[in-house]
Design a protein around this motif. Sequence first.
Motif, PDB file in Angstrom:
ATOM      1  N   GLU A  22      -0.412   2.196  19.319  1.00 46.09           N
ATOM      2  CA  GLU A  22      -1.835   2.524  19.383  1.00 46.09           C
ATOM      3  C   GLU A  22      -2.491   1.619  20.413  1.00 46.09           C
ATOM      4  N   PRO A  23      -2.623   2.063  21.675  1.00 50.68           N
ATOM      5  CA  PRO A  23      -3.332   1.258  22.667  1.00 50.68           C
ATOM      6  C   PRO A  23      -4.844   1.386  22.440  1.00 50.68           C
ATOM      7  N   ASP A  24      -5.505   0.260  22.335  1.00 50.24           N
ATOM      8  CA  ASP A  24      -6.942   0.273  22.038  1.00 50.24           C
ATOM      9  C   ASP A  24      -7.765   0.245  23.321  1.00 50.24           C
ATOM     10  N   LEU A  25      -9.034   0.624  23.166  1.00 48.35           N
ATOM     11  CA  LEU A  25     -10.027   0.593  24.246  1.00 48.35           C
ATOM     12  C   LEU A  25      -9.574   1.418  25.454  1.00 48.35           C
ATOM     13  N   VAL A  57       0.853  -1.188   0.000  1.00 51.66           N
ATOM     14  CA  VAL A  57       0.000   0.000   0.000  1.00 51.66           C
ATOM     15  C   VAL A  57       0.891   1.240   0.000  1.00 51.66           C
ATOM     16  N   ASP A  58       0.623   2.157  -0.923  1.00 45.18           N
ATOM     17  CA  ASP A  58       1.497   3.321  -1.111  1.00 45.18           C
ATOM     18  C   ASP A  58       1.137   4.430  -0.133  1.00 45.18           C
ATOM     19  N   VAL A  59       1.519   4.227   1.142  1.00 45.99           N
ATOM     20  CA  VAL A  59       1.301   5.216   2.198  1.00 45.99           C
ATOM     21  C   VAL A  59       2.546   5.259   3.073  1.00 45.99           C
ATOM     22  N   PRO A  60       2.797   6.374   3.755  1.00 44.77           N
ATOM     23  CA  PRO A  60       3.996   6.470   4.591  1.00 44.77           C
ATOM     24  C   PRO A  60       3.851   5.893   5.997  1.00 44.77           C
ATOM     25  N   VAL A  61       2.618   5.546   6.418  1.00 45.60           N
ATOM     26  CA  VAL A  61       2.400   5.071   7.784  1.00 45.60           C
ATOM     27  C   VAL A  61       1.517   3.829   7.761  1.00 45.60           C
ATOM     28  N   TYR A  62       1.940   2.802   8.475  1.00 46.00           N
ATOM     29  CA  TYR A  62       1.153   1.581   8.678  1.00 46.00           C
ATOM     30  C   TYR A  62       0.826   1.437  10.158  1.00 46.00           C
ATOM     31  N   ASP A  63      -0.360   0.960  10.466  1.00 51.04           N
ATOM     32  CA  ASP A  63      -0.775   0.619  11.826  1.00 51.04           C
ATOM     33  C   ASP A  63      -1.163  -0.856  11.791  1.00 51.04           C
ATOM     34  N   ILE A  64      -0.364  -1.724  12.455  1.00 55.95           N
ATOM     35  CA  ILE A  64      -0.570  -3.170  12.361  1.00 55.95           C
ATOM     36  C   ILE A  64      -0.505  -3.806  13.748  1.00 55.95           C
ATOM     37  N   ASP A  65      -0.973  -5.034  13.844  1.00 60.47           N
ATOM     38  CA  ASP A  65      -1.038  -5.740  15.117  1.00 60.47           C
ATOM     39  C   ASP A  65       0.363  -6.058  15.650  1.00 60.47           C
ATOM     40  N   GLY A  66       0.602  -5.716  16.915  1.00 62.23           N
ATOM     41  CA  GLY A  66       1.911  -5.919  17.507  1.00 62.23           C
ATOM     42  C   GLY A  66       2.244  -7.360  17.810  1.00 62.23           C
ATOM     43  N   PHE A  67       1.242  -8.183  18.106  1.00 59.79           N
ATOM     44  CA  PHE A  67       1.486  -9.598  18.375  1.00 59.79           C
ATOM     45  C   PHE A  67       1.621 -10.398  17.086  1.00 59.79           C
ATOM     46  N   GLU A  68       0.794 -10.101  16.106  1.00 58.14           N
ATOM     47  CA  GLU A  68       0.700 -10.940  14.915  1.00 58.14           C
ATOM     48  C   GLU A  68       1.813 -10.693  13.905  1.00 58.14           C
ATOM     49  N   CYS A  85       2.302   0.205  16.361  1.00 58.47           N
ATOM     50  CA  CYS A  85       2.038  -1.092  16.990  1.00 58.47           C
ATOM     51  C   CYS A  85       0.675  -1.072  17.680  1.00 58.47           C
ATOM     52  N   TYR A  86      -0.262  -1.849  17.151  1.00 57.03           N
ATOM     53  CA  TYR A  86      -1.580  -1.957  17.782  1.00 57.03           C
ATOM     54  C   TYR A  86      -1.521  -2.987  18.907  1.00 57.03           C
ATOM     55  N   ILE A  87      -1.959  -2.577  20.097  1.00 56.90           N
ATOM     56  CA  ILE A  87      -2.176  -3.522  21.189  1.00 56.90           C
ATOM     57  C   ILE A  87      -3.495  -3.167  21.873  1.00 56.90           C
ATOM     58  N   ASN A  88      -4.089  -4.132  22.528  1.00 54.55           N
ATOM     59  CA  ASN A  88      -5.307  -3.878  23.290  1.00 54.55           C
ATOM     60  C   ASN A  88      -4.907  -3.562  24.725  1.00 54.55           C
ATOM     61  N   ALA A  89      -5.194  -2.359  25.166  1.00 57.57           N
ATOM     62  CA  ALA A  89      -4.818  -1.941  26.517  1.00 57.57           C
ATOM     63  C   ALA A  89      -6.000  -1.909  27.469  1.00 57.57           C
ATOM     64  N   VAL A 127       2.832   7.776  20.959  1.00 60.94           N
ATOM     65  CA  VAL A 127       1.628   7.047  21.361  1.00 60.94           C
ATOM     66  C   VAL A 127       0.399   7.829  20.936  1.00 60.94           C
ATOM     67  N   GLY A 128      -0.621   7.099  20.476  1.00 61.91           N
ATOM     68  CA  GLY A 128      -1.859   7.721  20.040  1.00 61.91           C
ATOM     69  C   GLY A 128      -2.970   7.555  21.056  1.00 61.91           C
ATOM     70  N   LEU A 129      -3.794   8.585  21.193  1.00 59.80           N
ATOM     71  CA  LEU A 129      -4.994   8.499  22.027  1.00 59.80           C
ATOM     72  C   LEU A 129      -6.111   7.917  21.179  1.00 59.80           C
ATOM     73  N   LYS A 130      -6.607   6.747  21.554  1.00 56.94           N
ATOM     74  CA  LYS A 130      -7.657   6.072  20.796  1.00 56.94           C
ATOM     75  C   LYS A 130      -9.024   6.480  21.347  1.00 56.94           C
TER      76      LYS A 130
END
Length: 261
Positions: free
Chosen positions: A143-146, A52-63, A81-85, A181-184
């Motif tokens: 990216e901490p989720d929830l 995908v031609d974009v400069p930023v990816y957000d993907i699962d940290g475990f997988e 790095c996506y994680i569920n927090a 870190v992002g505020l979700k």
Amino acid sequence: MTRLLVLLCALVLLTSCAAPDPGPDPRPGERWRPAQGTAWQWQLDGRVDLGVDVPVYDIDGFENDAATVRRLHRAGRKVICYINAGAWESFRPDHRAFPAAVLGRSNGWPGERWLDIRRIDVLRPHMAERFDLCRAKGFDAVEPDLMDGYLNDTGFPLTARHQLTYNRMLAELAHERGMSVGLKNDLPQVPQLVDEFDFAVNEECFQYGECAALKPFIDAGKAVLHVEYAVPPAEFCPRTRALGFSSMAKRLDLGVWRRPC
């Protein structure tokens, strides 16, 4: 051949044969932050499409492993790095580390239960290990989720104050490791948290008439990474582009498909 030359040749041979794994990509002293309006891909389901031609990816940290992060870096991408927090997940490798006392009601997703975020003493070490995993794999941000359990029926008497304390702890963990870190979501607390978070990640603010709540991030020169699931891009893109958001349409499974503004 002189003895010195023989020793030098042997040293070169040993070095080339025993080269260590390069490990995570090196990063500069100042942590990376996404720029306002930057295009991004958010893929949490399936094998990551690296094309995908974009400069930023957000993907699962475990997988995803460190090699995937390195490939994205070599292609000029930054990686979140996506994680569920905010919820326990039965399918994660560390699921047995969470005591039953901190597991609340189901959040509606299979195998997930809300966490008792009041228990910082219990949850901080586990979240630190997850952030360590992101750092070890070379991710640039988290990216901490929830992060808005207090707005949901978790089974615990959570308050806005509990959430502020927990979210600030997550920001601290990321910054201690050199990651942004992002505020979700958690829109009601944007004014209190905008200074401590490096960007925002938002779902469906247009559908629910809440996009104005993210303006403090834009005013602070910080990115808002935004998706809509149900609203067509023709409806939300003019508004969110004017606000300076990085917006796209995604399907709820967060697979490869995307339709950017």
